[in-house]
Design a protein around this motif. Structure first.
Motif, PDB file in Angstrom:
ATOM      1  N   GLY A  53       0.784  -1.231   0.000  1.00 41.77           N
ATOM      2  CA  GLY A  53       0.000   0.000   0.000  1.00 41.77           C
ATOM      3  C   GLY A  53       0.814   1.279   0.000  1.00 41.77           C
ATOM      4  N   GLU A  54       2.111   1.178  -0.204  1.00 47.80           N
ATOM      5  CA  GLU A  54       2.961   2.372  -0.212  1.00 47.80           C
ATOM      6  C   GLU A  54       2.946   3.034  -1.584  1.00 47.80           C
ATOM      7  N   PRO A  55       3.176   4.362  -1.646  1.00 51.99           N
ATOM      8  CA  PRO A  55       3.278   5.022  -2.951  1.00 51.99           C
ATOM      9  C   PRO A  55       4.590   4.638  -3.649  1.00 51.99           C
ATOM     10  N   ILE A  56       4.489   4.118  -4.863  1.00 54.75           N
ATOM     11  CA  ILE A  56       5.659   3.717  -5.647  1.00 54.75           C
ATOM     12  C   ILE A  56       5.597   4.448  -6.972  1.00 54.75           C
ATOM     13  N   TYR A  57       6.635   5.231  -7.228  1.00 55.48           N
ATOM     14  CA  TYR A  57       6.618   6.087  -8.422  1.00 55.48           C
ATOM     15  C   TYR A  57       6.317   5.285  -9.682  1.00 55.48           C
ATOM     16  N   GLY A  58       5.364   5.806 -10.460  1.00 55.84           N
ATOM     17  CA  GLY A  58       5.067   5.247 -11.774  1.00 55.84           C
ATOM     18  C   GLY A  58       4.298   3.950 -11.751  1.00 55.84           C
ATOM     19  N   ILE A  59       4.070   3.406 -10.553  1.00 54.58           N
ATOM     20  CA  ILE A  59       3.302   2.170 -10.428  1.00 54.58           C
ATOM     21  C   ILE A  59       1.920   2.481  -9.864  1.00 54.58           C
ATOM     22  N   ASN A  60       1.904   3.290  -8.792  1.00 54.31           N
ATOM     23  CA  ASN A  60       0.615   3.753  -8.282  1.00 54.31           C
ATOM     24  C   ASN A  60       0.618   5.260  -8.020  1.00 54.31           C
ATOM     25  N   THR A  61       1.496   5.970  -8.743  1.00 60.49           N
ATOM     26  CA  THR A  61       1.504   7.436  -8.715  1.00 60.49           C
ATOM     27  C   THR A  61       1.520   7.964 -10.145  1.00 60.49           C
ATOM     28  N   VAL A  69       0.667  12.538  -7.118  1.00 53.81           N
ATOM     29  CA  VAL A  69      -0.738  12.139  -7.257  1.00 53.81           C
ATOM     30  C   VAL A  69      -0.846  10.630  -7.097  1.00 53.81           C
ATOM     31  N   ARG A  70      -1.617  10.174  -6.115  1.00 53.94           N
ATOM     32  CA  ARG A  70      -1.798   8.741  -5.862  1.00 53.94           C
ATOM     33  C   ARG A  70      -2.884   8.194  -6.782  1.00 53.94           C
ATOM     34  N   ILE A  71      -2.651   7.028  -7.351  1.00 51.86           N
ATOM     35  CA  ILE A  71      -3.574   6.396  -8.285  1.00 51.86           C
ATOM     36  C   ILE A  71      -4.254   5.222  -7.591  1.00 51.86           C
ATOM     37  N   ALA A  72      -5.567   5.125  -7.758  1.00 49.66           N
ATOM     38  CA  ALA A  72      -6.323   4.043  -7.139  1.00 49.66           C
ATOM     39  C   ALA A  72      -5.956   2.702  -7.755  1.00 49.66           C
ATOM     40  N   ASP A  73      -6.067   1.648  -6.958  1.00 52.29           N
ATOM     41  CA  ASP A  73      -5.718   0.313  -7.441  1.00 52.29           C
ATOM     42  C   ASP A  73      -6.503  -0.064  -8.688  1.00 52.29           C
ATOM     43  N   ASP A 325      12.207  -6.993  -2.353  1.00 49.98           N
ATOM     44  CA  ASP A 325      10.901  -6.382  -2.668  1.00 49.98           C
ATOM     45  C   ASP A 325      10.952  -4.860  -2.539  1.00 49.98           C
ATOM     46  N   GLU A 326      11.960  -4.277  -3.179  1.00 54.42           N
ATOM     47  CA  GLU A 326      12.098  -2.822  -3.162  1.00 54.42           C
ATOM     48  C   GLU A 326      11.987  -2.263  -4.567  1.00 54.42           C
ATOM     49  N   ALA A 327      11.399  -1.077  -4.644  1.00 58.36           N
ATOM     50  CA  ALA A 327      11.390  -0.301  -5.880  1.00 58.36           C
ATOM     51  C   ALA A 327      12.140   0.996  -5.593  1.00 58.36           C
TER      52      ALA A 327
END
Length: 514
Positions: A53-61, A69-73, A325-327
């Motif tokens: 559930g963490e913000p990960i650039y370009g994956i859920n932002t 900007v956070r992007i919904a699943d 498991d790090e981005a």
């Protein structure tokens, strides 16, 4: 586009300059099967990272300035499709198909290291497109060489999702239709995959590698024509004595001098003026060939080292480390190393043409060469090589303007989030045009040097150079009166571009292999 050669099996950390050369010349490419576990581990790591559930650039932002900007699943797949479509904003003429092939292979190699989070089916589609010779139609302008080559790589990714156009053996077709005809399905992007496909330096690197390969051919061709010009002017081979170059120590200079000695070995023309020649020293364009062309070779080799490393590397962002498991967000997409390499190649290409043009100018000047003015038996009635030398001078000047370093320029983008960029893309893209100019310059020198040697008949040059003269004389006869020059220049340029000058010499010349 020609038929493909044997596939190149790419192992990301072992891919060589020879592999990229083969792909550029027509070979297809696929990944070594041993890379599959790393690719799959990277893809499954994305799921675990998202689950936290963490913000990960370009994956859920969002991207760039919109990273906050956070992007919904529920929108993660749409996010990846959107970045591909929105970033496909290139302009200009399409990339040549062989450069697209090289770019795709470079991207495949990068993704194959398992640090980008793409799935095996994404890799499989890229491999299938390469095997079936389906090359996305990609406008060549629009990248600033940082945040990756976003626009051109987005056009590549568009074709993979069935949008845009694809170059096929049957012509340019809509991407969806071309994929369907080949039995392939458009890709449905998973989280991170759109960003992984369009982030990287593969466009710039592909053009830089292509420029490097052309520059190496020009270097070797100009060694041959330079030796032939030396013979035409009855120049000395004393400046190529190995003792001179050993005292300075530069590898390229030493090897270039050795090559020039070999090219002129056993020349009857040279033997004819070994004694009694009142000239003490030749002009620099003859005498300093080892120093100039040797420096060119050293510079090309340094560029080759940089590009070989870059081609093996991963220039995506963020990078996925499946073992933890790090981005991690970084800046591997910044193409400064490629920009520097492209600038070095541009300078080298410019200098190959520059010294070759000076040899042409020397040959047409009777005060310097001792040959008839403008290399015609009847100067005045005929103009001979007067205007071909002017054409060569024009091309050299054009290349001087193009050789200005691209890497010293920068313009902020993305609302100043991306505030320093490399300009590697157009720095690399200009190289093919510069090389084409030098093809024409060397072609003029080849004609002029062969004509100059004709005035020394019945004396002949070395056996090596006589093979080269025989090759040009197949397509361009000795000039007695003024010809229509353009067809002769076109024929000579075709010989140079095809590598026939090097083939005719049939000897091993120094190259850039790392």
């Amino acid at each position: 586009m020609g038929r493909p050669m044997t596939d190149i099996i790419l192992h990301p950390t072992k891919a060589s300059l020879a592999d990229w050369r083969a792909i550029h010349h027509g070979a297809s490419a696929r990944l070594d099967a041993s890379m599959k576990p790393a690719i799959e581990a990277s893809a499954t790591a994305i799921d675990r990272i998202l689950a936290r559930g963490e913000p990960i650039y370009g994956i859920n932002t969002g991207f760039g300035k919109l990273a906050g900007v956070r992007i919904a699943d529920s929108d993660l797949a749409q996010l990846q499709r959107n970045i591909v479509l929105s970033h496909a904003a290139g302009v200009g003429e399409p990339m040549p198909a062989q450069i697209v092939r090289l770019m795709m292979a470079l991207k495949l190699n990068s993704l194959g290291q398992g640090a980008s989070g793409v799935r095996s089916q994404t890799i499989a589609l890229m491999e299938a497109m390469l095997a079936k010779r389906l090359y996305p139609l990609i406008p060549a302008q629009g990248s600033v060489g940082a945040s990756g080559d976003l626009a051109p790589l987005s056009h590549m990714a568009c074709a993979m999702i069935g949008v845009g156009e694809i170059i096929t053996d049957g012509g340019v077709k809509p991407a969806a239709a071309a994929l369907a005809e080949a039995g392939l399905k458009p890709l449905e992007l998973a989280p991170k995959e759109g960003l992984a496909l369009l982030n990287g330096t593969q466009f710039s690197t592909a053009y830089a590698l292509a420029g490097l390969f052309e520059a190496e051919r020009l270097y070797k061709s100009a060694l041959v024509t330079g030796a032939l010009s030396t013979e035409a002017a009855k120049g000395s081979d004393t400046p190529f004595d190995p003792r001179i170059h050993a005292l300075r120590g530069h590898r390229g200079q030493i090897e270039t001098a050795e090559a020039l000695r070999m090219l002129m070995s056993n020349s009857a023309i040279r033997a004819s003026h070994l004694a009694g020649d009142e000239r003490v020293q030749d002009p620099y364009c003859l005498r300093c060939q080892p120093q100039v062309m040797g420096a060119v070779l050293d510079m090309l080799r340094q560029a080759a080292v940089t590009l070989e490393i870059e081609a093996r590397g991963v220039s995506d962002n963020p990078l996925i480390f499946a073992d933890t498991d790090e981005a991690l967000s970084g800046g591997n997409f910044h193409a400064e190393p490629v920009a520097f390499a492209a600038d070095m190649i541009a300078i080298a290409v410019c200098e190959i043409g520059s010294i070759a043009e000076r040899r042409i100018a020397m040959l047409v000047d009777p005060a310097l060469s001792g040959l008839p003015a403008f290399l015609t038996p009847r100067p005045g009635l005929n103009s001979g090589f007067m205007i071909p030398q002017v054409t060569a001078a024009a091309l050299v000047s054009e290349n001087k303007q193009r050789a200005y370093p691209a890497s010293v320029d920068s313009i902020p983008t993305s609302a100043n989030q991306e505030d320093h960029v490399s300009m590697a893309a157009h720095g690399a893209r200009r190289l093919l045009g510069m090389a084409a100019n030098v093809d024409e310059i060397i072609a003029i020198e080849l004609l002029a040097a062969a004509q100059g040697c004709d005035f020394h008949a019945p004396l002949t040059s070395s056996p090596i150079l006589e093979r080269v003269r025989a090759r040009i004389r197949k397509d361009a006869p000795t000039l007695e009166d003024d010809p229509h020059f353009r067809p002769l220049m076109q024929a000579s340029a075709a010989i140079v571009r095809a590598g026939d000058v090097i083939r005719a010499a049939n000897v091993v010349l120094p190259g850039v292999a790392t």
